[in-house]
Scaffold this active site. Structure first.
Site, mmCIF file in Angstrom:
data_model
loop_
_atom_site.group_PDB
_atom_site.id
_atom_site.type_symbol
_atom_site.label_atom_id
_atom_site.label_comp_id
_atom_site.label_asym_id
_atom_site.label_seq_id
_atom_site.Cartn_x
_atom_site.Cartn_y
_atom_site.Cartn_z
ATOM 1 C CG HIS A 182 75.832 58.077 40.960
ATOM 2 N ND1 HIS A 182 76.796 58.180 39.983
ATOM 3 C CD2 HIS A 182 74.633 58.249 40.324
ATOM 4 C CE1 HIS A 182 76.217 58.402 38.813
ATOM 5 N NE2 HIS A 182 74.905 58.436 38.989
ATOM 6 C CG HIS A 228 74.289 59.705 35.086
ATOM 7 N ND1 HIS A 228 72.967 59.358 35.190
ATOM 8 C CD2 HIS A 228 74.335 60.987 34.662
ATOM 9 C CE1 HIS A 228 72.213 60.405 34.852
ATOM 10 N NE2 HIS A 228 73.017 61.402 34.529
ATOM 11 C CG ASP A 314 70.051 57.206 33.329
ATOM 12 O OD1 ASP A 314 70.553 56.173 32.835
ATOM 13 O OD2 ASP A 314 70.399 57.662 34.435
HETATM 14 C C1 SP5 Z 1 71.216 56.904 39.449
HETATM 15 C C2 SP5 Z 1 71.312 58.113 38.572
HETATM 16 O O1 SP5 Z 1 70.968 58.038 37.391
HETATM 17 N N1 SP5 Z 1 71.717 59.263 39.125
HETATM 18 C C3 SP5 Z 1 71.868 60.443 38.332
HETATM 19 C C4 SP5 Z 1 71.962 61.689 39.127
HETATM 20 C C5 SP5 Z 1 72.144 62.860 38.218
HETATM 21 N N2 SP5 Z 1 72.033 64.076 38.910
HETATM 22 C C6 SP5 Z 1 72.567 65.249 38.279
HETATM 23 C C7 SP5 Z 1 72.112 65.416 36.872
HETATM 24 C C8 SP5 Z 1 72.747 66.584 36.187
HETATM 25 C C9 SP5 Z 1 71.937 66.904 34.982
HETATM 26 N N3 SP5 Z 1 72.589 67.823 34.127
HETATM 27 C C10 SP5 Z 1 71.670 68.323 33.144
HETATM 28 C C11 SP5 Z 1 72.370 68.729 31.912
HETATM 29 C C12 SP5 Z 1 71.349 69.077 30.892
HETATM 30 N N4 SP5 Z 1 71.896 68.981 29.588
HETATM 31 ZN ZN ZN Z 2 71.978 57.576 35.686
#
Ligand code: SP5
Ligand code: ZN
Length: 371
Positions: A182, A228, A314
Site C-alpha cells: 500500500h 487488498h 488475508d
Molecule cells: C497489507 C494489508 O493487508 N493492509 C490492509 C489494511 C487494511 N486496513 C483497513 C481495513 C478495512 C476493513 N474493513 C472492514 C470491513 C468489514 N467487512
Molecule cells: Zn491485505
C-alpha cells in the site's frame, strides 16, 4: 529458503488503530510473523531459515520513495511527541483534499500537517522505531532478492546441463513486516511504510550487470495475491513497462479508490498494469481458475525473468478484517499455479491477520510452489 530477521518481530508495535471509526488493537502485529515462523520452523524438511541480513543502504530505497517522505518517516515520531501527540504514534490530523494543497502551494512544515500529507488512512501508525522496522524489512527483502539472482543463475545452468527440469523453478521467501504494497512513492497507509516489493523490483532492474533475454535489464512480473489492491506498487510502476504489475483483489473493499480494471497503466506503462477485482463470494475454485487465467493471458506472454509475489493470505475465509471464501486447502493450489509459470520466484509477505491459520496458509502456498 526463508529470509527474515528478529527485528521484524521486535520493532514497530503500535497499540491501536481505527477500523470503521472504532479503536481496535493493531492487527498488523509481531504475533503474525511469530506464527508463520513457528510453522516454517516445525517443517525443517521444506524450509531453511536464514537470519542473515545484508545492508544495501539508502540508495535502493530512494529509487522508489521520495526523499521528503523518507525524511518524514524518520523524524515524524519525535516531532509528534514534541507537539503533544499521543505516544501510540503519528496518525493524520488533516488529510489534504484542498485545491491549493493539491497544487503543491501549501506545504506546512508542522507535523500535524505532514501527518496527513504523507499518509492516507488511520492504519499506518508511526512509532519511535517504525522507520527502522520498515528499513529492516526492505533490507531483508533485498537480501533475499540478491539470492534470487544467484539461485536463478544456478537454475539456468542446471537446466542447460539437463540436470534440472524447468518444471522445478527455485523459490525464496522474505518473511517481513511491516508489509509494503500500500505504500506509494510518498504516502504511507494500510500498515505499509516502505514498499518492499517495489524496492526489490527496482533494484533488480537497476543492476548494471544483470542482462535479460534481449540484452536489456531483467524483466520482472509482480503477482499481488493479497486480498487488498496494491495501490502503492501500482502507483510506483504505473508509467513503466517493466515490471508488469498484476493483482487479484476484492472489488468492494479497502483501499476503495484503486484497483479498478480500468487502471491499465499510462504512457510506456499502458497495458502493463493488470487489475482483476473479485467478489467476496470467491471460492478456492474461483480463485485458482482466475489466477491460472491471469498467468496464461498476461504473465506468460510478458516473458519475465523473475516473478515477485506480494503474498497476502488475508484472502482466507476467516480473516478478521478481510477475506474471500478461500480455505486452507486452497493455498497449496495457489502455490502450484505459480510454480507452473516455471520462473524463479521471490515471495514477499504482505497481509493476513487470522493468526491461528497464518502458518498453515502461508506454508501451504510455499509448499504448493515447491511441489
Ligand atoms: C497489507 C494489508 O493487508 N493492509 C490492509 C489494511 C487494511 N486496513 C483497513 C481495513 C478495512 C476493513 N474493513 C472492514 C470491513 C468489514 N467487512
Ligand atoms: Zn491485505
Amino acid at each position: 529458503k526463508v529470509f527474515t530477521s528478529t527485528l521484524c518481530t521486535t520493532l514497530h508495535t503500535p497499540q491501536y488503530e481505527f477500523l470503521s471509526g472504532a479503536q481496535t488493537h493493531y492487527y498488523e502485529s509481531p504475533e503474525r510473523l511469530e506464527a508463520i515462523l513457528q510453522y516454517l520452523t516445525s517443517n525443517p524438511d521444506s524450509f531453511e531459515i536464514m537470519e542473515h541480513v545484508e545492508d544495501f543502504g539508502y540508495e535502493p530505497i530512494k529509487r522508489v520513495h521520495k526523499q521528503d517522505f523518507l525524511e518524514y518517516l524518520k523524524t515524524a515520531y519525535e516531532e509528534w511527541i514534541k507537539e503533544g501527540g499521543h505516544p501510540n504514534g503519528v496518525l493524520p490530523a488533516t488529510i489534504p483534499h484542498f485545491k491549493l494543497a493539491r497544487l503543491g502551494k501549501l506545504r506546512p512544515s508542522n507535523i500535524l500537517a505532514k501527518s496527513g500529507e504523507f499518509c492516507f488512512d488511520l492504519s499506518a501508525v508511526i512509532t519511535k522505531d517504525t522507520f527502522k522496522a520498515a528499513w529492516n524489512a526492505a533490507q531483508v527483502t533485498l537480501t533475499a532478492t540478491k539470492d534470487l539472482v544467484r539461485i536463478s543463475d544456478e537454475f539456468e545452468k542446471s537446466v542447460a546441463a539437463g540436470t534440472v527440469s524447468r518444471e522445478n523453478p527455485p523459490g525464496l521467501y522474505a518473511l517481513v513486516r511491516p508489509p509494503g504494497h500500500h505504500a506509494q512513492s510518498d504516502v504511507c497507509g494500510g500498515y505499509c511504510f516502505m514498499n518492499n516489493v517495489a524496492i526489490a523490483t527496482q533494484w533488480l532492474i537497476d543492476q548494471p550487470d544483470l542482462k535479460g533475454k534481449d540484452g536489456g535489464p531483467k524483466k520482472i512480473a509482480i503477482l499481488d495475491i493479497d486480498f487488498h489492491h496494491g495501490n502503492g506498487t501500482q502507483e510506483i510502476f504505473y508509467t513503466v513497462s517493466n515490471p508488469l504489475y498484476t493483482s487479484l483483489h476484492s472489488n468492494e473493499d479497502y483501499p476503495y479508490f484503486s484497483g479498478s480494471d480500468l487502471e491499465k497503466g499510462e504512457g510506456e506503462g499502458l497495458g502493463f498494469n493488470i487489475n482483476i477485482p473479485l467478489p467476496h463470494t470467491t471460492t478456492d475454485d474461483d480463485y485458482v481458475e482466475t489466477l491460472e487465467k491471469l498467468i496464461k493471458d498476461h504473465v506468460i506472454p510478458y516473458q519475465a525473468d523473475y516473478i515477485i509475489v506480494s503474498l497476502g493470505v488475508d484472502t482466507f475465509k476467516d480473516d478478521p478484517i478481510a477475506g474471500f471464501l478461500v480455505t486452507s486447502e486452497g493455498y497449496p493450489r495457489i502455490g502450484n499455479a505459480i510454480r507452473k509459470i516455471g520462473l524463479p520466484t521471490l515471495f514477499v509477505q504482505e497481509g493476513g491477520y487470522c493468526i491461528e491459520k497464518l502458518g498453515i496458509n502461508v506454508g501451504g502456498i510455499l509448499k504448493g510452489y515447491l511441489g
